[in-house]
Structure formats: structure tokens, C-alpha cells
Enzyme design. Structure first.
Site, PDB file in Angstrom:
ATOM      1  N   SER A 158       0.831  -1.203   0.000  1.00  8.86           N
ATOM      2  CA  SER A 158       0.000   0.000   0.000  1.00  8.86           C
ATOM      3  C   SER A 158       0.868   1.256   0.000  1.00  8.86           C
ATOM      4  CB  SER A 158      -0.921  -0.013   1.222  1.00  8.86           C
ATOM      5  OG  SER A 158      -1.621   1.203   1.349  1.00  8.86           O
ATOM      6  N   LEU A 186       0.619   7.578   4.553  1.00 11.46           N
ATOM      7  CA  LEU A 186      -0.457   8.551   4.694  1.00 11.46           C
ATOM      8  C   LEU A 186      -0.448   9.230   6.056  1.00 11.46           C
ATOM      9  CD1 LEU A 186      -3.355   6.525   3.005  1.00 11.46           C
ATOM     10  CD2 LEU A 186      -1.792   8.193   1.971  1.00 11.46           C
ATOM     11  N   GLU A 197       6.026   2.309  14.645  1.00  8.53           N
ATOM     12  CA  GLU A 197       7.101   1.393  14.235  1.00  8.53           C
ATOM     13  C   GLU A 197       6.644   0.476  13.100  1.00  8.53           C
ATOM     14  OE1 GLU A 197      10.010  -2.096  16.077  1.00  8.53           O
ATOM     15  OE2 GLU A 197       9.012  -0.680  17.432  1.00  8.53           O
ATOM     16  N   ARG A 198       5.370   0.117  13.058  1.00 10.63           N
ATOM     17  CA  ARG A 198       4.874  -0.751  11.997  1.00 10.63           C
ATOM     18  C   ARG A 198       4.978  -0.057  10.640  1.00 10.63           C
ATOM     19  NH1 ARG A 198      -0.327  -1.952   9.884  1.00 10.63           N
ATOM     20  NH2 ARG A 198      -0.483  -4.125   9.164  1.00 10.63           N
ATOM     21  N   ARG A 199       4.646   1.258  10.572  1.00 15.02           N
ATOM     22  CA  ARG A 199       4.800   2.019   9.321  1.00 15.02           C
ATOM     23  C   ARG A 199       6.273   2.142   8.938  1.00 15.02           C
ATOM     24  NH1 ARG A 199       1.732   6.830  11.684  1.00 15.02           N
ATOM     25  NH2 ARG A 199       1.437   5.382  13.424  1.00 15.02           N
ATOM     26  N   ARG A 243      -4.275  -0.145  19.539  1.00 14.07           N
ATOM     27  CA  ARG A 243      -4.416  -0.961  18.344  1.00 14.07           C
ATOM     28  C   ARG A 243      -5.175  -2.237  18.676  1.00 14.07           C
ATOM     29  NH1 ARG A 243      -1.450   1.183  14.434  1.00 14.07           N
ATOM     30  NH2 ARG A 243      -1.875  -0.641  13.155  1.00 14.07           N
TER      31      ARG A 243
END
Length: 587
Positions: free
Chosen positions: A43, A50, A69-71, A106
Site C-alpha cells: 500500500s 499517509l 514502528e509498523r509504518r 491498536r
């Protein structure tokens, strides 16, 4: 194009080089699903990042992630060189709280990550369970249950992380200590367990099995259980619904300590009440902790190899509240009075047998109780070697015998501990004294030959007599120089038995013999050397014959190799097969 460390894009967001960003240790999230991370990376390739991540500067052009951290990981997978970020000047405490709070919002945070996050916030000192419940919109019971997951052993925590067990099952297991958790895992939850596996069971079934197999029924113990009523390790306080009674104890260590303390105190009270009666325990099935404690307190606790009969049990008086009518109670009380009368008669008979020397009374230490018991005196113990009946020891004589044995035990323990400690003491710089010299001769005397007994002052002994320790002590008290020489040489001779072939002991043996018996040694050597010379001569003769034969074979081989090959004459040369056939036809 070269990526800049920071490039201003708009007011609060900057572009930060991914190479200059590092994850934070404050992030409670440790596991990232690879498949969903790959989807996010795709994505980002299509649409970019984004939502910016949060970072804080750590040093020049270096940043630590506060949240996102995931992004960050997905951007690395997507091959980006920089990522939009909000740079914040915040303290360690603020960074930790923001990281924990953001990640706890989350949906995919695991129960263990959630538990560790709550625990970290509590340890910071800025929160309690009530404030955490308000901040994250959870009830206090939920927060407390999650916090218990921190106490799960790593193996069971991993099962929960991998959805091998449910949150409800983990909630039941985490109520118990590490020792019980370890047994539950090894016996019932470990991968590969075929029998008695608890995987797939409902939480209520697991809870019941743990209580049955790994907790102790407090009703079986006699100590005061007032503190147990409010103890969190009491299963009555672990479950919403309990069956009443004392409950079961899940804290084995505490249970063992309270039981041992009670038994020790009761044993001491028995000794004070019956000073002439000895403490004992059976060879098996007794409380070792209590016996060790009583021994350390100076009490003698005898080990009985045979089973002693317990005193009759004292009847319990009926409680009026337990009966529906007064008539029923009065009837029960009459039965109690008769039982108590019978009990007193039995006790009187037992004491009569003890006074007559027929039985011996004891105070027995059991696993969960201290009881009075008695042992019949064997007839063999009552009769002497001449057939006369030995008088049993009086209570005072028994105590004196016990005191003597206690003194022996003190000496035995002193010797054992000294043997261990003496190895730790450095004595290399201390002068070797005369007393130590005598000690050396005490041990050397073990090798003294019988023919030298008279030399050290001993009279004629029987053929197989060995020196006693008392005799050795008498000998070393006044040793002369000559006696010392005799003892030392006998020690050397005794150790020469380890001489074999050409080893070091054999070399020392021959040196010793050369000094003290040169003629005998020369005769021995000559005899064996004479045999050796003859054998040596035979071997040399055989070697000479073999060398001659070997030389002849070698010369024959060399002559054959030197002879040239002779060419065949034309008429001697073989004709081709076709020509031979033609000649045969013509003939």
C-alpha cells in the site's frame, strides 16, 4: 537524488531519512505479523505513507521512534529512503507513555504485550490500576487480569501469544506460582504430550484440574488457618464461586513453612509435657524439615525402623447445635461419655505397660501431625547374654544416654565441617612443625612390617594383627631417629609394589636396591642379563639368515630387469590368420 536527514515539508511534519531512524525499547509491541506487514508495504508503494510517525531526536541527525514502528518497518520493506515524521522534544518518561498508549489502542496487540505495557506504566509510578482503567476505557478487573499475565512462565506466555491456549485458560493458570505453572506446562500443555493433554479444554475444566492435582486441601492440616482465609493463594479467594470450607492452598512454600512451624512448636510442647518420652520418626513418610529443625534446637529425634502403634484417638464431644432435638443431643453425649471412659482406660493400660518396661513411649513426627505412640520392647532386648533380665533404663538414664549421643554428634559434625574447611586454608607459607612431623609418622605406620614391631617397642603380636590407632599414637609419642628411619623405609618398600617395567617407581626401586643391596641386585641383574644375551644371540643369527635370503632375492630381480629383449627372426614371426587359412587350402 541524495536523501537529506530532515527536509521541511509543512509546519509540524518533516521528512526523515529511514537510515537515521531506530526503533524504541519502550514499544510494548514485539511481534509484527509478516503477512499484514507485507500488505502495508505494498500500500505504501502505491500511495506512500499517509500518516506520519512520531520520533524524537537522540543525537545529531538521529531519531528514535515514539509511535509508528509498523509504518517504519513497512516503509523499509517498500524500499523508501525517507518517511514523514513529527519530531517531538519529549523526555524519556513522556516517550515511554506515548509509545505504550499509542500501541495499546491498536486492535492486534497481544495479551502479553498488553500486560507488559500495563506493568511498565504501573512501575513508572505515574499510574495505578484505577487511572489505567480510566485512561484506556477498561474496567479494573480487566486491567488486573491482564497484569497477572506478567507472571506467566515464558513457555505458557508463548502458547497464549500463538493462540495455542485461550485467554480464559491463561487467566486460570496465571493465578498459580511458577512451580505449579511449570508442572502444568511440562505434563499437560507441552507440544508432543499425548496423554493427559489439556489443550482444547475449557477454562473451567482446567481450573478444576489444577485445584485437584496441584493444590492442597487446607482441611487436612491442623495449624491455625486464620491468615489463610484472606490469602490470595487460597482457591476460595481465586474463584467467583467456591465450595466453602477452608479452601485449597496454591502456595506450596508458604504451606510447608506454616505446617513445619506448627509441628515444631507442638513437638516442643509434647517434650515439655512428657520429658521422659523420646522424639522419633518412622523411617519413611515424615516431615524432614521439622526433624532438621528439632535437631538444630538440640533435640534427639530417633529413627524407628519398625512401625510404632499410635495412641488411641481422643473422642470429640458432640456440639448441641448439630442436633435437631435435645433428646438426640443427650443420647449422643452419653455415647461420648462412654467412649471417653474407654479411652481413659486404654491410656491407663498403656502407661502401666510403659512403667513395667513392656513398651517404650515416643512422640512421633509425621508429615502433618505430631502424635504419641508406643513400641513393644522385643524379648531379645530384655534378656542379657547370661539369660538374666536386664533392667530397663530409667528416664534419667535415658536422658544421660541421649546427652552422650548428642556430644558424639557435635564432634562428628565438627570433624566433617573441618575436613571441608581445611581445604580452603592457605598454609603454604607456614613452618612445618614437630607436631605435624608426628602426624606424618602416624600415617606412615600403616606400612610398618611385622618384623619391625619390636623395633618400635611392640611386643609379639598375632600373625594377622594390624596396628590400632591407639598403638600408633603411643609409638609416635617418643620416636627415636632409628625408629623413624625404619618406619620411613618400610613405607618406601610398601610403595615399591607399584614398580612395573620402566616406570618412575621402578627406577626409584633400582636406585634404592643399588644403595642397600648392591650384591643381591648385581646377582639378579646378571641372571636375567645372561638369559637375555642368549636370546639376543639367537635373534641375531635368525636376522643374518633373513638378510642373506633377502639379498639373494634382490639380486635375482635386478638381473631379470637388466636382460635385453631379443627380436624375433622373419621366419619365426607369426603369420596372419588369413594367410594360414590359404596355405591350408592349397595343401
Amino acid at each position: 537524488m541524495e536523501t537529506k536527514s530532515i527536509q521541511s515539508v509543512e509546519k509540524n511534519i518533516t521528512m526523515v531519512a529511514l537510515a537515521n531512524v531506530q526503533p524504541s525499547s519502550y514499544n510494548p509491541r514485539k511481534n509484527f505479523d509478516g503477512e499484514s506487514l507485507a500488505e502495508l508495504a505494498e500500500s505504501i508503494r502505491q500511495q506512500g505513507v499517509l500518516q506520519p510517525i512520531g520520533v524524537r531526536p537522540t543525537e545529531e541527525n538521529r531519531f528514535e521512534i515514539v509511535f509508528g514502528e509498523r509504518r517504519f518497518r513497512a516503509s523499509l520493506m517498500a524500499g523508501l529512503e525517507e518517511i514523514p515524521a513529527i519530531v517531538m522534544e519529549i523526555s524519556d518518561e513522556q516517550a515511554e507513555e506515548m509509545a505504550v498508549t499509542e500501541n495499546l489502542q491498536r486492535k492486534d496487540v497481544t495479551p502479553i504485550e498488553e500486560a507488559n505495557a500495563y506493568q511498565r506504566l504501573l512501575e513508572s509510578g505515574r499510574h495505578d490500576v484505577q487511572s489505567l482503567a480510566v485512561q484506556f476505557g477498561k474496567n479494573e478487573s480487566y486491567i488486573r487480569t491482564r497484569l497477572k499475565f506478567v507472571s506467566l512462565i515464558p513457555e505458557i506466555a508463548q502458547l497464549l501469544e500463538q493462540d495455542e491456549i485461550t485467554i480464559s485458560v491463561a487467566s486460570e493458570i496465571c493465578r498459580y506460582g511458577e512451580d505449579i505453572q511449570r508442572e502444568v506446562y511440562e505434563t499437560h500443555l507441552k507440544e508432543g504430550v499425548q496423554y493427559n493433554s489439556w489443550r482444547g479444554m475449557k477454562a473451567s475444566e482446567v481450573a478444576k484440574k489444577i485445584e485437584q492435582q496441584y493444590t492442597a486441601d487446607l482441611a487436612r492440616y491442623s495449624f491455625d488457618k486464620t491468615l489463610c482465609l484472606s490469602c490470595p493463594h487460597n482457591t476460595n479467594n481465586m474463584m467467583l464461586f467456591c465450595e466453602g470450607g477452608c479452601g485449597n492452598c496454591a502456595n506450596r512454600t508458604c504451606l510447608a513453612e506454616m505446617n513445619a512451624a506448627y509441628l515444631t512448636e507442638k513437638a516442643v510442647q509434647f517434650v515439655e509435657q512428657y520429658p521422659a518420652v523420646s522424639l522419633c520418626h518412622q523411617e519413611y513418610n515424615y516431615n524432614e524439615t521439622v526433624v532438621e529443625c528439632l535437631t538444630a534446637m538440640g533435640y534427639e529425634v530417633e529413627c524407628l525402623k519398625t512401625y510404632a502403634t499410635a495412641y488411641p484417638k481422643t473422642p470429640e464431644a458432640p456440639e448441641k447445635e448439630e442436633y435437631g432435638t435435645s433428646e438426640e443431643y443427650e443420647e449422643a453425649y452419653k455415647e461420648y461419655e462412654q467412649d471417653f471412659s474407654d479411652y481413659m482406660e486404654q491410656c491407663k493400660a498403656i502407661h502401666g505397660q510403659a512403667e513395667a518396661g513392656e513398651i517404650t513411649l515416643y512422640i512421633r513426627i509425621e508429615q502433618k501431625e505430631v502424635v504419641l505412640c508406643y513400641l513393644k520392647n522385643a524379648a531379645s532386648n530384655a534378656n542379657g547374654t547370661d539369660g538374666t533380665v536386664e533392667k530397663p533404663l530409667s528416664p534419667v538414664e535415658k536422658l544421660e544416654k541421649q546427652d552422650k549421643r548428642n556430644k558424639e554428634i557435635a564432634l562428628e559434625k565438627t570433624v566433617e565441617d573441618t575436613k571441608k574447611q581445611i581445604l580452603e586454608v592457605d598454609m603454604s607459607e607456614r613452618k612445618f612443625g614437630q607436631d605435624e612431623d608426628k602426624m606424618i609418622y602416624f600415617f606412615l605406620l600403616a606400612s610398618l612390617r611385622r618384623e619391625h614391631y619390636a623395633e618400635v617397642g611392640l611386643e609379639e603380636k598375632e600373625p594377622y594383627h594390624y596396628l590400632t590407632d591407639e598403638e600408633k599414637m603411643d609409638i609416635i609419642a617418643n620416636l627415636t631417629a632409628k625408629q623413624k628411619a625404619v618406619i620411613r623405609r618400610d613405607f618406601l618398600i610398601a610403595n615399591f609394589k607399584n614398580a612395573f617395567g620402566g616406570n618412575a617407581v621402578a627406577s626409584l626401586l633400582l636406585d634404592f636396591a643399588q644403595k642397600h643391596m648392591p650384591e643381591e641386585l648385581a646377582e639378579i641383574k646378571n641372571g636375567h642379563n645372561e638369559v637375555y644375551e642368549k636370546r639376543h644371540q639367537r635373534i641375531e643369527e635368525k636376522k643374518a639368515v633373513l638378510l642373506v635370503q633377502e639379498q639373494a632375492r634382490q639380486e635375482a630381480v635386478e638381473a631379470e630387469e637388466a636382460q635385453p629383449e631379443t627380436e624375433m627372426q622373419p621366419e619365426e614371426q607369426p603369420q596372419p590368420e588369413a594367410e594360414l587359412q590359404t596355405e591350408e587350402v592349397a595343401a
